[in-house]
Design a protein around this motif. Structure first.
Motif, PDB file in Angstrom:
ATOM      1  N   GLU A  34       0.830  -1.208   0.000  1.00 17.94           N
ATOM      2  CA  GLU A  34       0.000   0.000   0.000  1.00 17.94           C
ATOM      3  C   GLU A  34       0.864   1.257   0.000  1.00 17.94           C
ATOM      4  OE1 GLU A  34      -4.108  -1.174   2.329  1.00 17.94           O
ATOM      5  OE2 GLU A  34      -2.313  -0.829   3.519  1.00 17.94           O
ATOM      6  N   SER A  35       1.912   1.261   0.804  1.00 13.43           N
ATOM      7  CA  SER A  35       2.827   2.412   0.852  1.00 13.43           C
ATOM      8  C   SER A  35       3.507   2.601  -0.501  1.00 13.43           C
ATOM      9  CB  SER A  35       3.890   2.222   1.928  1.00 13.43           C
ATOM     10  OG  SER A  35       3.292   2.188   3.197  1.00 13.43           O
ATOM     11  N   GLY A  36       3.970   1.503  -1.085  1.00  8.86           N
ATOM     12  CA  GLY A  36       4.598   1.568  -2.406  1.00  8.86           C
ATOM     13  C   GLY A  36       3.620   2.040  -3.469  1.00  8.86           C
ATOM     14  N   LEU A  37       2.375   1.569  -3.365  1.00  8.03           N
ATOM     15  CA  LEU A  37       1.348   1.994  -4.311  1.00  8.03           C
ATOM     16  C   LEU A  37       1.100   3.495  -4.202  1.00  8.03           C
ATOM     17  CD1 LEU A  37      -0.817   1.305  -6.422  1.00  8.03           C
ATOM     18  CD2 LEU A  37      -2.378   0.812  -4.517  1.00  8.03           C
ATOM     19  N   ALA A  38       1.040   4.014  -2.987  1.00  6.31           N
ATOM     20  CA  ALA A  38       0.838   5.456  -2.785  1.00  6.31           C
ATOM     21  C   ALA A  38       2.004   6.247  -3.378  1.00  6.31           C
ATOM     22  CB  ALA A  38       0.665   5.774  -1.300  1.00  6.31           C
ATOM     23  N   ILE A  39       3.221   5.773  -3.156  1.00 11.41           N
ATOM     24  CA  ILE A  39       4.406   6.445  -3.711  1.00 11.41           C
ATOM     25  C   ILE A  39       4.358   6.414  -5.235  1.00 11.41           C
ATOM     26  CG2 ILE A  39       6.916   6.243  -3.967  1.00 11.41           C
ATOM     27  CD1 ILE A  39       6.938   5.289  -0.975  1.00 11.41           C
ATOM     28  N   ASN A  40       4.058   5.238  -5.793  1.00 13.29           N
ATOM     29  CA  ASN A  40       3.989   5.112  -7.249  1.00 13.29           C
ATOM     30  C   ASN A  40       2.842   5.932  -7.843  1.00 13.29           C
ATOM     31  OD1 ASN A  40       6.242   3.474  -7.379  1.00 13.29           O
ATOM     32  ND2 ASN A  40       5.073   1.579  -7.225  1.00 13.29           N
ATOM     33  N   ALA A  41       1.740   6.010  -7.123  1.00 18.14           N
ATOM     34  CA  ALA A  41       0.614   6.828  -7.592  1.00 18.14           C
ATOM     35  C   ALA A  41       1.019   8.303  -7.641  1.00 18.14           C
ATOM     36  CB  ALA A  41      -0.607   6.632  -6.695  1.00 18.14           C
ATOM     37  N   ASP A  42       1.750   8.756  -6.616  1.00 25.40           N
ATOM     38  CA  ASP A  42       2.245  10.147  -6.610  1.00 25.40           C
ATOM     39  C   ASP A  42       3.175  10.392  -7.797  1.00 25.40           C
ATOM     40  OD1 ASP A  42       0.819  10.812  -4.342  1.00 25.40           O
ATOM     41  OD2 ASP A  42       2.515  10.536  -2.962  1.00 25.40           O
ATOM     42  N   LYS A  43       4.080   9.436  -8.060  1.00 26.74           N
ATOM     43  CA  LYS A  43       5.000   9.572  -9.198  1.00 26.74           C
ATOM     44  C   LYS A  43       4.216   9.605 -10.516  1.00 26.74           C
ATOM     45  CE  LYS A  43       8.978   7.278  -7.071  1.00 26.74           C
ATOM     46  NZ  LYS A  43       9.830   6.074  -7.089  1.00 26.74           N
ATOM     47  N   ALA A  44       3.239   8.712 -10.654  1.00 31.43           N
ATOM     48  CA  ALA A  44       2.430   8.659 -11.877  1.00 31.43           C
ATOM     49  C   ALA A  44       1.636   9.959 -12.041  1.00 31.43           C
ATOM     50  CB  ALA A  44       1.482   7.456 -11.850  1.00 31.43           C
ATOM     51  N   ARG A  45       1.057  10.462 -10.960  1.00 28.52           N
ATOM     52  CA  ARG A  45       0.303  11.723 -10.979  1.00 28.52           C
ATOM     53  C   ARG A  45       1.219  12.866 -11.416  1.00 28.52           C
ATOM     54  NH1 ARG A  45      -1.171  11.374  -6.153  1.00 28.52           N
ATOM     55  NH2 ARG A  45      -3.051  10.171  -6.529  1.00 28.52           N
ATOM     56  N   ASP A  46       2.429  12.903 -10.849  1.00 22.26           N
ATOM     57  CA  ASP A  46       3.395  13.947 -11.226  1.00 22.26           C
ATOM     58  C   ASP A  46       3.762  13.844 -12.699  1.00 22.26           C
ATOM     59  OD1 ASP A  46       3.348  14.836  -8.605  1.00 22.26           O
ATOM     60  OD2 ASP A  46       5.281  13.923  -8.057  1.00 22.26           O
ATOM     61  N   THR A  47       3.965  12.617 -13.179  1.00 23.16           N
ATOM     62  CA  THR A  47       4.300  12.412 -14.592  1.00 23.16           C
ATOM     63  C   THR A  47       3.154  12.861 -15.494  1.00 23.16           C
ATOM     64  OG1 THR A  47       5.762  10.557 -14.051  1.00 23.16           O
ATOM     65  CG2 THR A  47       4.955  10.686 -16.319  1.00 23.16           C
ATOM     66  N   ILE A  48       1.939  12.449 -15.154  1.00 24.15           N
ATOM     67  CA  ILE A  48       0.767  12.847 -15.947  1.00 24.15           C
ATOM     68  C   ILE A  48       0.639  14.363 -15.962  1.00 24.15           C
ATOM     69  CG2 ILE A  48      -1.765  12.836 -15.985  1.00 24.15           C
ATOM     70  CD1 ILE A  48      -1.556   9.882 -14.959  1.00 24.15           C
ATOM     71  N   ASN A  49       0.753  14.984 -14.806  1.00 20.22           N
ATOM     72  CA  ASN A  49       0.649  16.447 -14.745  1.00 20.22           C
ATOM     73  C   ASN A  49       1.750  17.115 -15.548  1.00 20.22           C
ATOM     74  OD1 ASN A  49      -1.697  16.663 -13.206  1.00 20.22           O
ATOM     75  ND2 ASN A  49      -0.579  16.488 -11.287  1.00 20.22           N
ATOM     76  N   ALA A  50       2.969  16.603 -15.471  1.00 25.06           N
ATOM     77  CA  ALA A  50       4.090  17.187 -16.219  1.00 25.06           C
ATOM     78  C   ALA A  50       3.858  17.064 -17.724  1.00 25.06           C
ATOM     79  CB  ALA A  50       5.405  16.517 -15.822  1.00 25.06           C
ATOM     80  N   VAL A  51       3.400  15.883 -18.152  1.00 27.13           N
ATOM     81  CA  VAL A  51       3.150  15.668 -19.581  1.00 27.13           C
ATOM     82  C   VAL A  51       2.049  16.612 -20.069  1.00 27.13           C
ATOM     83  CG1 VAL A  51       2.216  14.020 -21.256  1.00 27.13           C
ATOM     84  CG2 VAL A  51       4.005  13.296 -19.663  1.00 27.13           C
ATOM     85  N   PHE A  52       0.958  16.693 -19.332  1.00 29.44           N
ATOM     86  CA  PHE A  52      -0.140  17.558 -19.767  1.00 29.44           C
ATOM     87  C   PHE A  52       0.209  19.037 -19.634  1.00 29.44           C
ATOM     88  CE2 PHE A  52      -2.488  13.699 -20.021  1.00 29.44           C
ATOM     89  CZ  PHE A  52      -3.419  13.944 -21.011  1.00 29.44           C
ATOM     90  N   ASP A  53       0.989  19.398 -18.629  1.00 32.02           N
ATOM     91  CA  ASP A  53       1.466  20.793 -18.542  1.00 32.02           C
ATOM     92  C   ASP A  53       2.297  21.139 -19.768  1.00 32.02           C
ATOM     93  OD1 ASP A  53       0.195  21.188 -16.127  1.00 32.02           O
ATOM     94  OD2 ASP A  53       2.017  20.973 -14.891  1.00 32.02           O
ATOM     95  N   ASP A  54       3.128  20.198 -20.190  1.00 31.09           N
ATOM     96  CA  ASP A  54       3.947  20.409 -21.390  1.00 31.09           C
ATOM     97  C   ASP A  54       3.063  20.533 -22.632  1.00 31.09           C
ATOM     98  OD1 ASP A  54       6.495  20.664 -22.640  1.00 31.09           O
ATOM     99  OD2 ASP A  54       6.312  18.601 -23.370  1.00 31.09           O
ATOM    100  N   ILE A  55       2.071  19.656 -22.742  1.00 28.75           N
ATOM    101  CA  ILE A  55       1.132  19.729 -23.876  1.00 28.75           C
ATOM    102  C   ILE A  55       0.406  21.068 -23.871  1.00 28.75           C
ATOM    103  CG2 ILE A  55      -1.032  18.784 -24.791  1.00 28.75           C
ATOM    104  CD1 ILE A  55      -0.006  16.001 -23.847  1.00 28.75           C
ATOM    105  N   ILE A  56      -0.061  21.472 -22.711  1.00 30.34           N
ATOM    106  CA  ILE A  56      -0.788  22.746 -22.597  1.00 30.34           C
ATOM    107  C   ILE A  56       0.126  23.914 -22.946  1.00 30.34           C
ATOM    108  CG2 ILE A  56      -1.852  24.320 -20.922  1.00 30.34           C
ATOM    109  CD1 ILE A  56      -2.995  21.731 -19.555  1.00 30.34           C
ATOM    110  N   ASN A  57       1.358  23.883 -22.444  1.00 29.74           N
ATOM    111  CA  ASN A  57       2.310  24.960 -22.766  1.00 29.74           C
ATOM    112  C   ASN A  57       2.588  25.021 -24.258  1.00 29.74           C
ATOM    113  OD1 ASN A  57       2.577  25.865 -20.132  1.00 29.74           O
ATOM    114  ND2 ASN A  57       4.312  24.542 -19.690  1.00 29.74           N
ATOM    115  N   ASN A  58       2.787  23.848 -24.878  1.00 27.18           N
ATOM    116  CA  ASN A  58       3.026  23.817 -26.322  1.00 27.18           C
ATOM    117  C   ASN A  58       1.799  24.295 -27.093  1.00 27.18           C
ATOM    118  OD1 ASN A  58       5.687  22.948 -26.147  1.00 27.18           O
ATOM    119  ND2 ASN A  58       5.130  20.791 -26.169  1.00 27.18           N
ATOM    120  N   ALA A  59       0.614  23.898 -26.637  1.00 29.25           N
ATOM    121  CA  ALA A  59      -0.615  24.348 -27.296  1.00 29.25           C
ATOM    122  C   ALA A  59      -0.774  25.860 -27.148  1.00 29.25           C
ATOM    123  CB  ALA A  59      -1.839  23.618 -26.712  1.00 29.25           C
ATOM    124  N   ASN A  60      -0.470  26.395 -25.972  1.00 29.24           N
ATOM    125  CA  ASN A  60      -0.556  27.847 -25.767  1.00 29.24           C
ATOM    126  C   ASN A  60       0.452  28.590 -26.637  1.00 29.24           C
ATOM    127  OD1 ASN A  60      -2.698  27.881 -23.946  1.00 29.24           O
ATOM    128  ND2 ASN A  60      -1.365  27.635 -22.184  1.00 29.24           N
TER     129      ASN A  60
END
Length: 149
Positions: A38-64
């Protein structure tokens, strides 16, 4: 005085109690493993969330950035078209003033009884020829269309 308590149990009873203890130990290890998972899952979920946000922030910045580039291009095209239209409009206004001036002059000459009819006719026709020699474009030099591809 110490009393020692001794019990006599059958081997089956003893083995059953030991088996229950062993099963309890296995369950406790499984619970600990699940907690770690469960602890590992929470850590990995945070990493995945950060990755998703970074990718979409990059997409949004490029679109802007792309939108800003397109808006700049649009502004440049509209500015260029407006410059052409304003230039044509100024030319036509100047020509209209020239025609109006010559028309007034011609009307004044026609009212002038002291002016020789031959001279008057020659000046009016000469002015009319001179003005009509210019090929005036009376429709917009460019269209008002904008294409987005």
């Amino acid at each position: 005085r110490h009393e020692t308590k001794v019990s006599v149990v059958s081997a089956e009873e003893y083995d059953a109690a030991e088996n229950m203890k062993a099963e309890s130990d296995k369950i406790n290890v499984a619970i600990q493993t699940i907690s770690e998972c469960e602890s590992g899952l929470a850590i990995n979920a945070d990493k995945a969330r950060d990755t998703i946000n970074a990718v979409f922030d990059d997409i949004i910045n490029n679109a802007n950035k792309r939108r800003d580039d397109l808006l700049r291009q649009l502004q440049a095209i509209v500015g260029d078209k407006n410059d052409h239209l304003l230039s044509q409009q100024k030319l036509l206004k100047d020509k209209a003033k020239e025609f109006d001036d010559h028309s007034r002059k011609a009307h004044n000459m026609m009212k002038d009884v002291a002016l020789s009819p031959t001279k008057r006719k020659a000046e009016i026709l000469s002015a009319a020829r001179s003005l009509s020699e210019h090929d005036l474009r009376l429709v917009p030099v460019i269209d008002n269309k904008l294409k987005i591809l």
